[in-house]
Motif scaffolding. Structure first.
Motif, PDB file in Angstrom:
ATOM      1  N   ASP A   1       1.413  -1.052  -0.143  1.00  0.00           N
ATOM      2  CA  ASP A   1      -0.308  -0.044  -0.241  1.00  0.00           C
ATOM      3  C   ASP A   1       0.862   0.704   0.044  1.00  0.00           C
ATOM      4  O   ASP A   1       1.906   1.178   0.325  1.00  0.00           O
ATOM      5  CB  ASP A   1      -1.000   0.121   1.679  1.00  0.00           C
TER       6      ASP A   1
ATOM      7  N   LEU B   1      -1.170   3.897   7.199  1.00  0.00           N
ATOM      8  CA  LEU B   1      -2.047   2.740   7.409  1.00  0.00           C
ATOM      9  C   LEU B   1      -1.536   1.386   6.637  1.00  0.00           C
ATOM     10  O   LEU B   1      -1.438   0.234   7.650  1.00  0.00           O
ATOM     11  CB  LEU B   1      -2.872   2.427   5.080  1.00  0.00           C
TER      12      LEU B   1
ATOM     13  N   ASP C   1      -2.865  -2.799  -1.923  1.00  0.00           N
ATOM     14  CA  ASP C   1      -3.973  -2.472  -2.815  1.00  0.00           C
ATOM     15  C   ASP C   1      -3.715  -1.958  -4.274  1.00  0.00           C
ATOM     16  O   ASP C   1      -3.074  -2.486  -5.207  1.00  0.00           O
ATOM     17  CB  ASP C   1      -3.014  -0.782  -2.382  1.00  0.00           C
TER      18      ASP C   1
ATOM     19  N   THR D   1     -11.026  -0.303  -1.316  1.00  0.00           N
ATOM     20  CA  THR D   1     -12.594   0.710  -1.137  1.00  0.00           C
ATOM     21  C   THR D   1     -13.857   1.097  -1.871  1.00  0.00           C
ATOM     22  O   THR D   1     -13.652   0.345  -2.940  1.00  0.00           O
ATOM     23  CB  THR D   1     -11.789   2.253  -0.919  1.00  0.00           C
TER      24      THR D   1
ATOM     25  N   LEU E   1     -12.339  -4.919   1.716  1.00  0.00           N
ATOM     26  CA  LEU E   1     -12.401  -4.226   2.151  1.00  0.00           C
ATOM     27  C   LEU E   1     -11.245  -3.094   3.177  1.00  0.00           C
ATOM     28  O   LEU E   1     -10.887  -4.125   4.300  1.00  0.00           O
ATOM     29  CB  LEU E   1     -13.706  -3.233   2.392  1.00  0.00           C
ATOM     30  N   LYS E   2     -10.538  -1.617   3.127  1.00  0.00           N
ATOM     31  CA  LYS E   2      -9.806  -1.485   3.889  1.00  0.00           C
ATOM     32  C   LYS E   2     -10.293  -1.393   5.616  1.00  0.00           C
ATOM     33  O   LYS E   2      -9.771  -1.517   5.894  1.00  0.00           O
ATOM     34  CB  LYS E   2      -9.235  -0.082   2.816  1.00  0.00           C
ATOM     35  N   ASP E   3     -11.601  -1.131   5.397  1.00  0.00           N
ATOM     36  CA  ASP E   3     -11.792  -0.628   6.852  1.00  0.00           C
ATOM     37  C   ASP E   3     -12.948  -2.129   7.398  1.00  0.00           C
ATOM     38  O   ASP E   3     -13.570  -1.788   8.839  1.00  0.00           O
ATOM     39  CB  ASP E   3     -13.753   0.146   6.770  1.00  0.00           C
ATOM     40  N   ALA E   4     -12.783  -3.431   6.897  1.00  0.00           N
ATOM     41  CA  ALA E   4     -12.848  -4.910   8.057  1.00  0.00           C
ATOM     42  C   ALA E   4     -12.154  -4.493   9.356  1.00  0.00           C
ATOM     43  O   ALA E   4     -11.287  -4.016   9.919  1.00  0.00           O
ATOM     44  CB  ALA E   4     -12.163  -6.036   6.805  1.00  0.00           C
ATOM     45  N   GLU E   5     -12.701  -5.545  10.445  1.00  0.00           N
ATOM     46  CA  GLU E   5     -12.852  -5.880  11.506  1.00  0.00           C
ATOM     47  C   GLU E   5     -10.786  -6.391  11.908  1.00  0.00           C
ATOM     48  O   GLU E   5     -10.930  -6.934  10.741  1.00  0.00           O
ATOM     49  CB  GLU E   5     -13.803  -5.875  12.274  1.00  0.00           C
TER      50      GLU E   5
ATOM     51  N   ASP F   1     -15.637  -9.988   0.807  1.00  0.00           N
ATOM     52  CA  ASP F   1     -15.547  -8.996   1.130  1.00  0.00           C
ATOM     53  C   ASP F   1     -17.723  -8.946   1.147  1.00  0.00           C
ATOM     54  O   ASP F   1     -17.826  -9.025  -0.072  1.00  0.00           O
ATOM     55  CB  ASP F   1     -15.603  -8.513   2.475  1.00  0.00           C
TER      56      ASP F   1
ATOM     57  N   ARG G   1     -19.770  -7.350   2.139  1.00  0.00           N
ATOM     58  CA  ARG G   1     -19.888  -5.841   1.270  1.00  0.00           C
ATOM     59  C   ARG G   1     -20.110  -5.862   0.088  1.00  0.00           C
ATOM     60  O   ARG G   1     -20.226  -5.312  -1.255  1.00  0.00           O
ATOM     61  CB  ARG G   1     -19.938  -4.849   2.649  1.00  0.00           C
TER      62      ARG G   1
END
Length: 213
Positions: free
Chosen positions: A9, A14, A55, A84, A104-108, A127, A129
């Motif tokens: 990335d 990040l 990324d 994203t 996704l980069k905001d995954a838990e 994912d 989503r």
């Protein structure tokens, strides 16, 4: 032994955050980092990781170009694309190239760690989503046509496909069906051949009656 991972990335903060999160449990070791696709190819050759998290938007060489080059190798690592919500076209292209994971980069944090472990064990990760957002667009664009239910598989092959489509690695499929991992690997290979697909993610999508190339 922990799963050996490369992070690619162009945002150092990040990368650092992901490294801390993924190494916290001790099951994952980040053996190298890369800030662009060219560096990713270099460190992957040198460190031979089990998994690469990549990324798509990076300078000099983007993640898709690196993915295209890497998956042409004889023994590439399992590759998951980090993305994203606003990069749907990149995900579609990565799917065509043969990426085995889409995250996704905001995954838990726990979900990311599980994804890396599953990829290292031969699983596929998508994912939900991403699937919910991307696949309807692909159908509307005519890229994928609805596929009828899967036929031509034996009862055991169908069981393997269903467990594969749920994201299970070979070890979990073997435990669930009372088979050896070597036998499961053979079944997976046969299923991919019968479905006419190249990897587990594509097989999982076929199982959900999504794509037909």
């Amino acid at each position: 032994m922990p799963v050996r991972l490369v992070l690619a990335d162009d945002e150092p903060l990040l990368r650092r955050g992901l490294r801390v999160l993924l190494e916290a449990g001790g099951a994952v070791e980040v053996v190298a980092e890369a800030s662009d696709g060219a560096e990713l190819l270099d460190v992957t050759r040198r460190f031979s990781p089990d998994v690469a998290l990549v990324d798509v938007q990076m300078p000099r060489m983007d993640g898709l170009a690196a993915l295209r080059a890497m998956l042409a190798w004889t023994s590439p690592p399992a590759v998951a694309v980090l993305t994203t919500f606003d990069l749907d076209d990149y995900v579609a292209t990565a799917l065509d190239l043969g990426a085995q994971g889409f995250l996704l980069k905001d995954a838990e944090p726990d979900a990311l760690e599980r994804a890396v472990l599953d990829l290292a064990a031969g699983g596929a990760v998508l994912d939900p989503r991403i699937a919910a957002r991307l696949l309807p667009k692909l159908r509307l664009a005519g890229r994928f046509r609805t596929r009828p239910p899967v036929t031509g598989l034996s009862a055991r092959e169908q069981q393997v496909l269903e467990l594969l489509a749920a994201g299970n690695p070979n070890s979990a499929i073997a435990a669930s069906l009372g088979l050896t991992e070597a036998t499961v690997k053979s079944y997976v290979s046969t299923v991919l051949t019968k479905l006419g697909v190249e990897n587990r993610v594509q097989a999982a999508l076929v199982a959900h009656r999504v794509p037909l190339w």
